[in-house]
Design an enzyme around this catalytic site. Structure first.
Site, short mmCIF file in Angstrom:
data_model
loop_
_atom_site.label_atom_id
_atom_site.label_comp_id
_atom_site.label_asym_id
_atom_site.label_seq_id
_atom_site.Cartn_x
_atom_site.Cartn_y
_atom_site.Cartn_z
CD GLU A 1 36.08 3.57 35.96
OE1 GLU A 1 36.18 4.45 36.83
OE2 GLU A 1 35.61 2.43 36.17
NE ARG A 2 37.58 -0.36 33.83
CZ ARG A 2 38.13 -1.19 34.73
NH1 ARG A 2 39.35 -1.62 34.59
NH2 ARG A 2 37.44 -1.57 35.78
CG ASN B 1 32.04 4.74 38.20
OD1 ASN B 1 30.89 4.31 38.21
ND2 ASN B 1 33.07 4.02 37.81
CE LYS C 1 28.50 2.32 37.33
NZ LYS C 1 29.93 2.04 37.05
CD GLU D 1 30.30 -1.69 37.82
OE1 GLU D 1 30.74 -0.58 37.47
OE2 GLU D 1 30.55 -2.75 37.21
NE ARG E 1 26.57 4.03 31.53
CZ ARG E 1 27.39 3.17 32.11
NH1 ARG E 1 27.43 3.04 33.41
NH2 ARG E 1 28.17 2.42 31.37
CG ASP F 1 30.87 -4.58 31.71
OD1 ASP F 1 30.82 -3.67 30.86
OD2 ASP F 1 31.46 -4.47 32.80
CD GLU G 1 36.15 -2.22 30.91
OE1 GLU G 1 35.29 -1.45 30.45
OE2 GLU G 1 36.08 -2.71 32.05
CD GLU H 1 34.67 -14.55 19.04
OE1 GLU H 1 34.73 -14.35 17.81
OE2 GLU H 1 33.61 -14.81 19.63
#
Ligand code: GCW
Length: 834
Positions: free
Chosen positions: A180-181, A223, A300, A304, A337, A383, A411, A529
């Site tokens: 993930e990511r 997850n 978690k 989500e 979390r 996030d 991410e 940024e």
């Protein structure tokens, strides 16, 4: 794998720059030049390990390996003190018999160490002593790091101890081998639903972590797949624990709270149901039978779409404590979390605010968590955006353990394709004083458990190393993993010191190399940024898809709550107490006072806290809209400047890493323009306010592909339109096998560069050829792996063709050969005079 890696270590320049893959990261132990090597002539020839634990043996072997690499000498491995000078590795307990000869700082915390040049048994020795074996290993790495950075190791008296007991990384790897990511190959732990047969990389990763003092690693996605707790998986986990163990890295896993129902045969996962507690108790028991040094769980829940205690009307503390109790018997911990929020928020209600969620959920539970439970809090309230204020929850828990979660994975910060060195961003949060009581309460102290004297606390980094040889894809991105580890050990280190250390270890001690790379790293966050997200508005990235390229409206009018609320008059989330969501009230009075007024809020966070008009004047004196334009143009220019800085090192860095970095920086400089144009054009369109410097919307050197003469190519609208120049691009029509776009060059004769902006999707490998008249001057394939299956801000990339002699009237044509779903799409050509 090892053999393969060794095989590709080939000499490229006589006697000097050896091609490097990046696999060795900062543990290269590169040979030290003769002149400097003299500094280490007095190093003893023996290394004694007083003890035979696997960790102390590893420490001894690592020291031999490092010295061998750097000095070309093989130290003698001993188990007892020889009758000559030695490097002595021992715990305080093992050194007790010699206590009369040397004084030890016995109050040192676990994992701390002492490096001391002293007499042991009357002989001059270099002592590496610690309260526990892991501390010895850390001491060895510290000594080797000094040598690799050419520091003296004589007359040492160096005491170091970690800032906090928790220094962990979380990998978000899935059991099928995806991450993930993850942006850099498959998982080093899992493959097709099982643990990999070859865990060499996992062991080598543990070594990298240990060299930074990281003592825990959670290997699977938060997850979590419940299958990780099934009976046939536990022996496989034990295999990973085995390769971690020599490095003192505790294995831990993420668990799904629904597991008792999903795999345990119960019809419930209610944390208050005795059968559920018993199930977890047995499961934990089974784990410790196989993995006695197991670290614990990460959870978690209720976030989500994950299962959580809310299903049964229970609290997060109920759920955390149920697991904590099962783990406590064995010395394990549970990280719970705080990333809990409702992702179906009604965006029409101006009082709704995702930023409030963590505090609202966890502050009322302060004091209700068991002592081996740790609330794991993301650095900011949303996030991992490019800039966020510190989460107020750090100051909102006084009787609860906490840890800060930082994201090494880029991410939202360029996904390891863009250079973005994050320690300066992390430092801003770690050093931020939340005024949580007492004279100074920076986040680093709150997270470490120092402020309120918690038994536990610390630092967690989300990492995504993968099977790609250099671990993180971009060779310079490894500085983020290094930087996280160093800050977890000592958050008082400066970002500059960290960047410089890392550079020396990774690229050597040449002053120009150290100066240049350090400067590039330190500037990179601000640069990123500048062209992606102004004034704390959040990243303006596509939050519904890749989280990568521009997607300015993707955050609006949906339940995810990452709103910036830009409309035709202004931008920003009003989070004030007076007129906004009231989020500001979650901070203590001195901090709230700062953020409650637009005047008190620093420019870089203005839009996080306030909704202002585009003509609002910043502290800098600029209007908001002009700041948006200027910063995006400056950022894109600075990204280009990074490529020039790097080129200056061409002969000082080995070819392989030079080329790898160069390719990423070139790409970044091009993508920064995509970002710049998307953001500026979007704000121009919505605000109707022109750029005072006349740049936005005017591209005099650009020839739009849709304006060229087309054969086989057809124009189409790109969505959203700001993600392509002029909102349009061209692609090969349905059946065409080969297409052509032609334009006439109409400038004075001279030398020119051409930038062809095209789209590189991951569902095909189109090929392109560029001709001046009949002469082919370049050809290339669209074979990068960008996160997109259609033309847009994620896939837009450029080919730079330099040094072309062009004459007025020249016909320039680009031939596109489509492949699969990728129809050789082109956006524009930019002509640049030399
Ligand atoms: O930032 C978001 C990511 C998700 C991640 C989530 C989290 C693991 O986009 O991929 O899920 O945060 O931190 O739980």
């Amino acid at each position: 794998m090892r053999h393969f890696i060794l095989a590709i270590f080939v000499l490229t320049a006589p006697g000097r720059l050896v091609a490097e893959t990046g696999y060795a990261a900062w543990l290269r132990y590169a040979p030290i030049d003769a002149a400097v090597r003299e500094r280490y002539d007095t190093l003893p020839a023996n290394v004694v390990a007083l003890g035979d634990s696997i960790v102390i043996k590893t420490a001894q072997a690592e020291l031999i390996r490092g010295v061998r690499g750097m000095l070309g000498r093989t130290l003698r491995a001993e188990a007892t003190l020889p009758k000559e000078s030695a490097i002595v590795l021992g715990t305080f307990a093992a050194l007790k018999p010699y206590a009369s000869t040397t004084s030890l700082p016995t109050s040192l915390k676990e994992d701390g160490f002492l490096l001391k040049s002293t007499a042991v048994n009357g002989l001059p020795c270099l002592l590496i002593a610690a309260p526990n074996d892991r501390g010895i290993l850390y001491g060895v790495f510290a000594l080797l790091s000094k040598m690799a950075r050419h520091e003296s190791v004589t007359g040492l008296n160096d005491v170091q101890q970690p800032y906090a007991p928790i220094r962990w990384v979380n990998q978000w790897d899935n059991l099928d081998g995806s991450i993930e990511r993850g942006y850099t190959g498959r998982s080093i732990f899992f493959e097709n639903g099982s643990v990999r047969a070859d865990l060499t990389r996992a062991g080598d990763y543990a070594r990298l972590l240990a060299s930074l003092g990281i003592n825990g690693c959670t290997i699977n996605n938060v997850n979590a797949d419940p299958r990780i707790l099934t009976d046939d998986f536990l022996p496989q986990l034990a295999r990973i624990a085995e390769v971690f163990r020599p490095w003192g890295v505790a294995l831990s896993i993420s668990v799904d709270l629904g597991s008792p129902r999903a795999i345990g045969g119960l019809e419930t996962f209610d944390p208050q149901d005795a059968r559920v507690g018993a199930w977890w108790g047995r499961k934990v028991e089974e784990i410790y039978q196989r993995i006695p040094d197991f670290g614990g769980f990460v959870v978690k829940a209720d976030s989500e779409g994950r299962f959580g205690p809310s299903t049964y009307g229970r609290t997060h503390a109920d759920a955390a404590n149920m697991l904590a109790r099962a783990l406590k018997l064995h010395g394990g911990v549970v990280f719970y979390r705080a990333f809990v929020y409702n992702h179906h928020l009604d965006w029409r209600d101006p009082k709704n605010d995702r930023a409030k969620a963590a505090y609202d959920n966890f502050h009322p539970l302060d004091g209700k968590f068991d002592d081996n439970a740790i609330v794991q809090i993301k650095n900011g309230p949303i996030d991992f955006q490019v800039r966020e204020p510190a989460s107020p929850l750090f100051g909102g828990l006084r009787r609860t353990n906490e840890a800060i979660e930082l994201q090494i994975t880029q991410e939202y910060t360029g996904q390891q394709r863009h250079l973005c060195f994050l320690p300066p961003a992390w430092k801003e949060v770690l050093d931020f004083d939340l005024h949580a009581g007492g004279s100074s309460t920076p986040v680093k102290d709150l997270a470490a458990g120092r402020t309120f004297h918690r038994p536990m606390g610390g630092f967690v980094g989300v990492a995504n190393v993968g099977m790609d040889t250099n671990w993180l894809g971009h060779p310079l991105a490894m500085a983020n993993l290094y930087g996280f580890g160093r800050l977890a050990w000592d958050p008082n280190l400066s970002a500059r010191a960290i960047a410089e250390e890392w550079t020396r270890l990774t690229f050597g001690n040449d002053p120009a190399v150290v100066r240049t790379i350090t400067a590039m790293q330190l500037a990179s966050w601000h640069i990123y940024e500048s062209y992606t997200g102004p004034l704390g508005a959040g990243a303006l990235t596509d939050i519904l898809g890749s989280h990568y390229g521009p997607g300015i409206e993707s955050s609006e009018r949906n339940g995810w709550g990452q709103w910036h609320r830009a409309d035709h008059e202004g931008i920003g989330m009003d989070r004030t107490v007076a007129t906004g969501t009231g989020f500001v009230a979650q901070y203590t009075a001195p901090v709230a006072k700062l953020y409650e007024s637009a005047g008190g809020t620093p420019d870089e966070l203005l839009l996080f806290f306030h909704h202002v008009t585009y003509t609002h004047e910043l502290h800098s004196g600029k209007t908001v809209i002009q700041h948006i334009y200027d910063s995006h143009y400056e950022g894109a220019e600075q990204a280009e400047e990074l490529t020039r800085q790097w080129s200056s090192l061409k002969d000082q860095v080995d070819e392989e890493r030079y080329a790898a970095v160069r390719a990423r920086l070139d790409y970044q400089a091009g993508h920064a323009i995509v970002w710049r144009d998307a953001v500026c054009n979007w704000f121009f369109r919505i605000s109707g306010i022109a750029d005072a410097r006349g740049r936005v919307g005017h591209y005099p050197n650009r020839i739009e592909a849709e304006a060229m003469q087309l054969q086989g190519y057809v124009p189409f609208d790109v969505t959203p339109p700001e993600n392509a120049s002029g909102g349009k691009a061209i692609e090969c029509s349905g059946q065409a096998q080969r297409c052509e776009a032609t334009f006439r060059f109409d400038r004075p004769a001279g030398w020119y560069d051409l930038d062809v902006e095209y789209f590189d999707q991951n569902n095909g490998e189109s090929r392109f050829r560029l001709f001046v008249g009949d002469q082919k001057v370049d050809e290339w394939a669209a074979n990068d792996h960008l996160p997109a299956t259609k033309p847009g801000g994620d896939s837009s990339t450029r080919r730079r063709i330099t040094g072309l002699a062009l004459r007025p009237g020249d016909q320039i044509h680009i031939e596109g050969i489509p492949d699969g779903g990728e129809r050789a799409p082109i956006d524009y050509v930019e002509i640049r005079a030399k």
